[in-house]
Write a protein that holds these residues in place. Sequence first.
Motif, PDB file in Angstrom:
ATOM      1  N   LEU A  59      13.131   7.116   8.362  1.00 26.69           N
ATOM      2  CA  LEU A  59      12.944   8.511   7.886  1.00 26.69           C
ATOM      3  C   LEU A  59      11.566   8.429   7.267  1.00 26.69           C
ATOM      4  O   LEU A  59      10.886   9.261   7.415  1.00 26.69           O
ATOM      5  N   PHE A  60      11.281   7.525   6.311  1.00 23.12           N
ATOM      6  CA  PHE A  60      10.028   7.490   5.631  1.00 23.12           C
ATOM      7  C   PHE A  60       8.992   7.510   6.495  1.00 23.12           C
ATOM      8  O   PHE A  60       7.763   8.170   6.577  1.00 23.12           O
ATOM      9  N   GLY A  61       8.997   6.580   7.631  1.00 18.72           N
ATOM     10  CA  GLY A  61       7.957   6.519   8.681  1.00 18.72           C
ATOM     11  C   GLY A  61       7.705   7.839   9.213  1.00 18.72           C
ATOM     12  O   GLY A  61       6.697   8.108   9.525  1.00 18.72           O
TER      13      GLY A  61
ATOM     14  N   PHE B 160       7.433   1.586  10.465  1.00 19.86           N
ATOM     15  CA  PHE B 160       6.202   1.741  11.855  1.00 19.86           C
ATOM     16  C   PHE B 160       7.297   2.487  12.893  1.00 19.86           C
ATOM     17  O   PHE B 160       6.814   3.170  13.424  1.00 19.86           O
ATOM     18  N   ILE B 161       8.467   1.950  13.232  1.00 17.66           N
ATOM     19  CA  ILE B 161       9.366   2.444  14.060  1.00 17.66           C
ATOM     20  C   ILE B 161       9.596   3.764  13.993  1.00 17.66           C
ATOM     21  O   ILE B 161       9.774   4.790  14.762  1.00 17.66           O
ATOM     22  N   GLY B 162      10.152   4.236  12.734  1.00 21.08           N
ATOM     23  CA  GLY B 162      10.314   5.662  12.237  1.00 21.08           C
ATOM     24  C   GLY B 162       8.926   6.307  12.665  1.00 21.08           C
ATOM     25  O   GLY B 162       9.453   7.552  13.415  1.00 21.08           O
ATOM     26  N   ALA B 163       7.811   6.164  12.506  1.00 21.15           N
ATOM     27  CA  ALA B 163       6.759   7.006  12.537  1.00 21.15           C
ATOM     28  C   ALA B 163       6.502   6.852  14.444  1.00 21.15           C
ATOM     29  O   ALA B 163       6.434   8.028  14.883  1.00 21.15           O
ATOM     30  N   PHE B 164       6.902   5.773  14.899  1.00 26.57           N
ATOM     31  CA  PHE B 164       6.752   5.767  16.602  1.00 26.57           C
ATOM     32  C   PHE B 164       7.700   6.778  17.071  1.00 26.57           C
ATOM     33  O   PHE B 164       7.216   7.218  17.935  1.00 26.57           O
ATOM     34  N   VAL B 165       8.823   6.611  16.834  1.00 27.62           N
ATOM     35  CA  VAL B 165       9.905   7.370  17.579  1.00 27.62           C
ATOM     36  C   VAL B 165       9.693   8.889  17.344  1.00 27.62           C
ATOM     37  O   VAL B 165      10.083   9.724  18.049  1.00 27.62           O
TER      38      VAL B 165
ATOM     39  N   VAL C  52       0.377   6.040   9.025  1.00 32.14           N
ATOM     40  CA  VAL C  52       1.448   5.279   9.431  1.00 32.14           C
ATOM     41  C   VAL C  52       0.849   3.839   8.729  1.00 32.14           C
ATOM     42  O   VAL C  52       1.855   3.291   8.106  1.00 32.14           O
ATOM     43  N   THR C  53      -0.333   3.641   8.625  1.00 25.88           N
ATOM     44  CA  THR C  53      -0.595   2.303   7.943  1.00 25.88           C
ATOM     45  C   THR C  53      -0.323   2.352   6.545  1.00 25.88           C
ATOM     46  O   THR C  53      -0.023   1.132   5.952  1.00 25.88           O
ATOM     47  N   THR C  54      -0.681   3.326   5.829  1.00 25.90           N
ATOM     48  CA  THR C  54      -0.289   3.407   4.291  1.00 25.90           C
ATOM     49  C   THR C  54       1.431   3.423   4.091  1.00 25.90           C
ATOM     50  O   THR C  54       1.399   2.745   3.292  1.00 25.90           O
ATOM     51  N   ALA C  55       1.867   4.048   4.973  1.00 27.54           N
ATOM     52  CA  ALA C  55       3.396   4.276   4.713  1.00 27.54           C
ATOM     53  C   ALA C  55       3.990   2.780   4.821  1.00 27.54           C
ATOM     54  O   ALA C  55       5.034   2.129   4.202  1.00 27.54           O
ATOM     55  N   VAL C  56       3.380   2.033   6.124  1.00 28.05           N
ATOM     56  CA  VAL C  56       3.881   0.607   6.312  1.00 28.05           C
ATOM     57  C   VAL C  56       3.512  -0.364   4.921  1.00 28.05           C
ATOM     58  O   VAL C  56       4.286  -1.058   4.777  1.00 28.05           O
ATOM     59  N   ALA C  57       2.255  -0.317   4.613  1.00 31.31           N
ATOM     60  CA  ALA C  57       1.926  -0.867   3.392  1.00 31.31           C
ATOM     61  C   ALA C  57       2.802  -0.589   2.180  1.00 31.31           C
ATOM     62  O   ALA C  57       3.284  -1.575   1.553  1.00 31.31           O
ATOM     63  N   ALA C  58       2.973   0.667   1.835  1.00 33.29           N
ATOM     64  CA  ALA C  58       3.614   0.977   0.783  1.00 33.29           C
ATOM     65  C   ALA C  58       5.293   0.516   1.008  1.00 33.29           C
ATOM     66  O   ALA C  58       5.645   0.164  -0.060  1.00 33.29           O
ATOM     67  N   THR C  59       5.597   0.525   2.026  1.00 29.14           N
ATOM     68  CA  THR C  59       7.047   0.045   2.223  1.00 29.14           C
ATOM     69  C   THR C  59       7.081  -1.483   1.989  1.00 29.14           C
ATOM     70  O   THR C  59       8.117  -1.846   1.455  1.00 29.14           O
ATOM     71  N   GLY C  60       6.186  -2.300   2.507  1.00 25.03           N
ATOM     72  CA  GLY C  60       6.113  -3.662   2.484  1.00 25.03           C
ATOM     73  C   GLY C  60       6.113  -3.985   0.738  1.00 25.03           C
ATOM     74  O   GLY C  60       6.958  -4.805   0.101  1.00 25.03           O
ATOM     75  N   LEU C  61       5.071  -3.498   0.107  1.00 20.35           N
ATOM     76  CA  LEU C  61       5.119  -3.494  -1.342  1.00 20.35           C
ATOM     77  C   LEU C  61       6.201  -3.068  -2.336  1.00 20.35           C
ATOM     78  O   LEU C  61       6.831  -3.882  -3.144  1.00 20.35           O
ATOM     79  N   ALA C  62       6.894  -2.193  -1.843  1.00 16.92           N
ATOM     80  CA  ALA C  62       8.135  -1.374  -2.479  1.00 16.92           C
ATOM     81  C   ALA C  62       9.422  -2.504  -2.252  1.00 16.92           C
ATOM     82  O   ALA C  62      10.107  -2.872  -3.175  1.00 16.92           O
ATOM     83  N   VAL C  63       9.524  -3.000  -1.097  1.00 14.35           N
ATOM     84  CA  VAL C  63      10.397  -3.971  -0.905  1.00 14.35           C
ATOM     85  C   VAL C  63      10.360  -5.226  -1.525  1.00 14.35           C
ATOM     86  O   VAL C  63      11.098  -5.694  -2.153  1.00 14.35           O
TER      87      VAL C  63
ATOM     88  N   ASN D  47      11.932 -10.171   5.055  1.00 17.83           N
ATOM     89  CA  ASN D  47      12.606  -8.756   4.641  1.00 17.83           C
ATOM     90  C   ASN D  47      11.531  -7.789   4.564  1.00 17.83           C
ATOM     91  O   ASN D  47      11.694  -6.462   4.914  1.00 17.83           O
ATOM     92  N   ALA D  48      10.629  -8.168   3.638  1.00 19.52           N
ATOM     93  CA  ALA D  48       9.456  -7.088   3.431  1.00 19.52           C
ATOM     94  C   ALA D  48       8.708  -6.577   4.606  1.00 19.52           C
ATOM     95  O   ALA D  48       8.425  -5.490   4.957  1.00 19.52           O
ATOM     96  N   VAL D  49       8.379  -7.606   5.666  1.00 23.84           N
ATOM     97  CA  VAL D  49       7.925  -7.431   6.931  1.00 23.84           C
ATOM     98  C   VAL D  49       8.731  -6.552   7.645  1.00 23.84           C
ATOM     99  O   VAL D  49       8.359  -5.692   8.581  1.00 23.84           O
ATOM    100  N   ALA D  50       9.837  -6.875   7.874  1.00 24.26           N
ATOM    101  CA  ALA D  50      11.049  -6.374   8.619  1.00 24.26           C
ATOM    102  C   ALA D  50      10.918  -4.789   8.240  1.00 24.26           C
ATOM    103  O   ALA D  50      11.224  -3.829   9.022  1.00 24.26           O
TER     104      ALA D  50
END
Length: 290
Positions: free
Chosen positions: A148-150, A27-32, A43-54, A18-21
Amino acid sequence: MTAVETGRGLLELTRPVNAVAASVLTFIGAFVAGGAIEAPIAVTTAVAATGLAVGAGNAINDYFDREIDRVNRPDRAIPRGAVSPRGALVFSGLLFAGAVVLAITLPPLAIGIATVNLLALVAYTEVFKGLPGLGNALVAYLVGSTFLFGAAAVDAAGDIGPAVVLFVLAGIATLTREIIKDVEDIEGDRKEELNTLPIAIGERRALAIAAGLLVTAVVASPLPYLEGNFGIAYLLLVVPADAVMLVAAYESFENPTVGQSHLKYGMFLAALSFIVGRVALEVQFQPPGL
């Protein structure tokens, strides 16, 4: 318990899949939004922060849900003794701290979203989970907000508009799945005297609401293509994703466990369609020879 068993238990608390998902959705949010290439560090920072938060949110959820899990999920880390309740709480705090340190380096809008989400993750189990529909809606918001976060993480490097559409679609699909999961967990929730939606209005009515929400999302799913945010490849993938999710909603009336599991597969396929659809659009408008 050995150190290896404890380490495995701590990893399980995070629900790594779930954390990876969720990180992928960020990442998709940033990509689109068009900023994944222009702002790779953000983007890398946001992705890592999301994984840790989840991971932190899942761990603290297991801490608060440890008595319910003795009925519904006795194989989880805390009920089976791999991790102590105090250990889970401390571990969750460390993950939250890591997420905060990363998030504060991002643009103001991303920090705002992260702040709301972190508070929501902490409050979910103790405040919202037992309220009919509200707990489900909060989880749906949290999943959708990863888009939205991405997008917010890349700030001026991109356009947050497409991510808003994905936020709504993903939120509705997640709300559907959360209601079905509550039907699946109804026995343990009753023993803990939680007032979830299926308990409040009945299982069949809750499933009917879930199915109606999903149909709404399916009907709205062509919007990103019609608005010109994605290429035709998006439709080629989102249509089968819609089909899988609709079948899953139907299955949930007979077997909620199977239904919510298949619905997750359809949601992953839909997430893939977002990436492919954006790539197809970029290729479509790329000048010849480049």
